[in-house]
Design a protein around this motif. Structure first.
Motif, mmCIF file in Angstrom:
data_model
loop_
_atom_site.group_PDB
_atom_site.id
_atom_site.type_symbol
_atom_site.label_atom_id
_atom_site.label_comp_id
_atom_site.label_asym_id
_atom_site.label_seq_id
_atom_site.Cartn_x
_atom_site.Cartn_y
_atom_site.Cartn_z
ATOM 1 N N VAL A 1 -1.511 -31.727 -26.252
ATOM 2 C CA VAL A 1 -2.635 -31.419 -25.268
ATOM 3 C C VAL A 1 -2.699 -30.084 -24.461
ATOM 4 N N GLY A 2 -3.483 -29.801 -24.205
ATOM 5 C CA GLY A 2 -3.821 -28.254 -23.302
ATOM 6 C C GLY A 2 -3.253 -28.908 -21.939
ATOM 7 N N ILE A 3 -2.723 -27.791 -21.064
ATOM 8 C CA ILE A 3 -2.288 -27.993 -19.516
ATOM 9 C C ILE A 3 -3.192 -27.001 -18.973
ATOM 10 N N ASP A 4 -3.253 -27.167 -17.365
ATOM 11 C CA ASP A 4 -3.753 -25.917 -16.745
ATOM 12 C C ASP A 4 -2.836 -24.984 -16.496
ATOM 13 N N MET A 5 -1.432 -25.293 -16.061
ATOM 14 C CA MET A 5 -0.605 -24.212 -15.874
ATOM 15 C C MET A 5 0.883 -25.135 -15.409
ATOM 16 N N ILE A 6 2.115 -24.332 -15.174
ATOM 17 C CA ILE A 6 3.099 -24.854 -14.700
ATOM 18 C C ILE A 6 3.414 -24.279 -13.370
ATOM 19 N N ALA A 7 2.716 -25.085 -12.243
ATOM 20 C CA ALA A 7 2.810 -24.186 -10.853
ATOM 21 C C ALA A 7 4.056 -24.157 -10.267
ATOM 22 N N GLY A 8 4.323 -23.112 -9.529
ATOM 23 C CA GLY A 8 5.511 -23.085 -8.659
ATOM 24 C C GLY A 8 4.957 -23.418 -7.245
ATOM 25 N N PRO A 9 6.046 -23.119 -6.260
ATOM 26 C CA PRO A 9 5.672 -23.275 -4.990
ATOM 27 C C PRO A 9 4.479 -22.777 -4.255
ATOM 28 N N SER A 10 3.595 -23.228 -3.493
ATOM 29 C CA SER A 10 2.603 -22.531 -2.819
ATOM 30 C C SER A 10 2.880 -21.220 -2.255
ATOM 31 N N GLU A 11 2.089 -19.998 -2.184
ATOM 32 C CA GLU A 11 2.666 -19.030 -1.592
ATOM 33 C C GLU A 11 1.302 -18.375 -0.756
ATOM 34 N N ILE A 12 1.465 -17.371 0.236
ATOM 35 C CA ILE A 12 0.413 -16.826 0.821
ATOM 36 C C ILE A 12 1.066 -15.386 1.230
ATOM 37 N N LEU A 13 0.144 -14.395 1.101
ATOM 38 C CA LEU A 13 0.458 -12.909 1.622
ATOM 39 C C LEU A 13 -0.731 -12.648 2.329
ATOM 40 N N VAL A 14 -0.461 -12.198 3.624
ATOM 41 C CA VAL A 14 -1.280 -11.813 4.556
ATOM 42 C C VAL A 14 -1.042 -10.436 4.609
ATOM 43 N N VAL A 15 -2.185 -9.546 4.451
ATOM 44 C CA VAL A 15 -2.247 -8.155 4.907
ATOM 45 C C VAL A 15 -3.119 -7.962 6.056
ATOM 46 N N CYS A 16 -2.361 -7.438 7.081
ATOM 47 C CA CYS A 16 -3.119 -7.190 8.203
ATOM 48 C C CYS A 16 -2.959 -5.933 8.966
ATOM 49 N N ASP A 17 -4.001 -5.221 9.428
ATOM 50 C CA ASP A 17 -4.044 -3.793 9.931
ATOM 51 C C ASP A 17 -3.593 -3.882 11.494
ATOM 52 N N GLY A 18 -2.969 -4.967 12.104
ATOM 53 C CA GLY A 18 -2.513 -5.182 13.440
ATOM 54 C C GLY A 18 -3.346 -5.272 14.368
ATOM 55 N N LYS A 19 -4.762 -5.824 14.015
ATOM 56 C CA LYS A 19 -5.744 -5.819 15.269
ATOM 57 C C LYS A 19 -6.353 -7.445 14.986
ATOM 58 N N THR A 20 -5.774 -8.233 14.481
ATOM 59 C CA THR A 20 -6.216 -9.772 14.496
ATOM 60 C C THR A 20 -4.989 -10.352 15.361
ATOM 61 N N ASP A 21 -5.643 -11.408 16.113
ATOM 62 C CA ASP A 21 -4.728 -12.175 17.004
ATOM 63 C C ASP A 21 -3.531 -12.605 16.411
ATOM 64 N N PRO A 22 -2.416 -12.306 16.757
ATOM 65 C CA PRO A 22 -1.034 -12.870 16.158
ATOM 66 C C PRO A 22 -0.968 -14.148 16.218
ATOM 67 N N ASP A 23 -1.346 -14.904 17.047
ATOM 68 C CA ASP A 23 -1.286 -16.409 16.727
ATOM 69 C C ASP A 23 -2.126 -17.002 15.629
ATOM 70 N N TRP A 24 -3.409 -16.140 15.281
ATOM 71 C CA TRP A 24 -4.108 -16.538 14.076
ATOM 72 C C TRP A 24 -3.091 -16.546 12.732
ATOM 73 N N ILE A 25 -2.521 -15.160 12.746
ATOM 74 C CA ILE A 25 -1.780 -14.900 11.695
ATOM 75 C C ILE A 25 -0.588 -15.900 11.494
ATOM 76 N N ALA A 26 0.238 -16.155 12.587
ATOM 77 C CA ALA A 26 1.378 -16.846 12.469
ATOM 78 C C ALA A 26 0.953 -18.352 11.907
#
Length: 434
Positions: A232-257
């Protein structure tokens, strides 16, 4: 209490080595796991329903006597939807509406054209006949996964959508069942693990075999999907979830955390990375992490994830931030900057891009509209989010006019004889006009 998070800068001599170490990931599917899965697949292929019932009873602590006890009827799905608390029902319907609306725009149509001599060429787009969606069950139940996997298949025109969801100890999640009703799932079986993948791939007397299996699962499910690929076909073999946040330093740090927490809380192997040219801002986010973490319900999981796989990375500027982004090829990319549109041309690899300070990744998980099934572990370099196109096939159309067959036959004849394939050449030559 402070938390120890890896931190380094692009101006360090060992920056490349540090990046390699940060991104190193290999799914833990050892020989024992692979052998267990191989045995289960073979047993289900041989004994069908009986094997599925036995494994479901053993692994999920059930007491089923037959597969009929492990199938839910449409009336149960509809009842789950009808009896949901109003706020949950409204949120589920709104999310489904947005996901459907977005994926409607992905539909591809068949096309064809004629050349000057009358030859017709084109492409026929056809939905798959039947697909299976795997949905985690028990306490790790995700109704959003039902919507994200089933709705694109439904929009594509798939005739039958089969859902499998484990119910450890017989625990049914009503929100998952309601999501199945909303998303147009045709049949639901309360089975999971490698045995569910086997049933979908090979078919049993009760579970129909499918053309493709999509959806997340544990290491046994991932290993089973890998082993049945080709049948059969499959979608993917997924690894752990991940996020990369790129910030210029002007967003509320609590939001980014909290954005970093939103992925770290999935499991201990999830990865959260913050990249910024502002060293002082990295300090502020670290302080926010230490401040906010103790009050989180899943604090232990978040702490393990951040300690083991997170990073705060200082770069020289936004151009360098984009270079780091493309190297990581993240599943989720947040551009928490003033003008995210200006950075888009530099981004080559990302599963989903969340643009601006107000666009948290969590919105994409549930209700923004685009699919949350995304390539992980750097596979965004060559993979795309799940979509309608994953449930459609494309067939080439070729119909030659007599003149076209004669002209193309001369070309094919020369190439076929160059490959020493006489029958190919003569088959084309029969159609050449004398």
């Amino acid at each position: 209490m402070t938390i120890d998070i890896r931190r380094f800068s692009s101006d360090q001599a060992d920056f490349s080595a540090q990046m390699d170490a940060l991104l190193a990931w290999e799914a833990v599917s050892d020989h024992q796991v692979q052998q267990i899965v191989t045995d289960i697949l073979a047993d289900v292929k041989k004994r069908g329903d009986a094997a599925v019932v036995e494994y479901s009873n053993r692994f999920d602590h059930l007491h089923a006597q037959s597969m009929s006890e492990l199938e839910l009827g449409q009336e149960q799905l509809q009842q789950a939807l009808d009896t949901l608390p109003q706020a949950q029902r409204d949120a589920l319907l709104k999310a489904a509406e947005r996901v459907r609306s977005y994926h409607e725009k992905q539909k591809q149509d068949s096309w064809q054209y004629r050349e000057a001599d009358g030859t017709l060429l084109g492409q026929k787009v056809t939905p798959m006949d039947r697909v299976g969606i795997y949905v985690p069950g028990g306490k790790a139940a995700y109704p959003s996964s039902v919507l994200m996997n089933a709705i694109p298949a439904h929009v594509a025109g798939v005739n039958e959508i089969i859902m499998v969801v484990p119910t450890p100890g017989g625990e049914l999640n009503q929100l998952v069942l309601a999501a199945a009703a909303v998303a147009g799932v045709n049949r639901v079986f309360t089975i999971g693990g490698a045995q569910a993948v086997a049933a979908l791939a090979y078919g049993t007397d009760t579970v129909p075999g499918v053309d493709k299996i999509v959806g997340p699962g544990n290491i046994f499910v991932a290993t089973a999907k890998r082993q049945v690929f080709g049948t059969v076909g499959i979608d993917m073999i997924a690894g752990p979830s991940e996020i990369l946040v790129v910030c210029d330093g002007k967003t509320d740090p609590d939001w980014i955390a909290m954005d970093l927490f939103s992925q770290a809380e999935h499991d201990e192997d999830a990865q959260a990375i913050l990249v910024s040219p502002d060293a002082g801002f990295l300090d502020q986010v670290k302080a926010s992490i230490d401040k906010l973490l103790p009050d989180m319900q899943r604090a232990d999981i978040i702490r393990a994830s951040l300690t083991g796989r997170a990073a705060l990375i200082k770069v020289a500027d936004m151009d360098e931030a984009m270079e780091v982004t493309n190297r990581i090829a993240p599943e989720h990319l947040e551009l928490s900057v003033e003008d995210p549109q200006a950075l888009l041309p530099q981004i080559r690899h990302a599963g989903a891009i969340f643009m601006g300070r107000h666009t948290s990744e969590a919105l994409g998980d549930y209700c923004a509209g685009p699919n949350h099934v995304l390539p992980t572990s750097g596979t965004a370099r060559f993979s795309s989010p799940l979509g309608v196109y994953d449930f459609q096939k494309r067939s080439s159309l070729i119909m030659c006019s007599p003149d076209g067959a004669s002209e193309l036959g001369q070309v094919a004849s020369v190439l076929a004889r160059g490959e020493q394939l006489e029958a190919h050449a003569r088959s084309a030559e029969y159609r050449i006009k004398k």
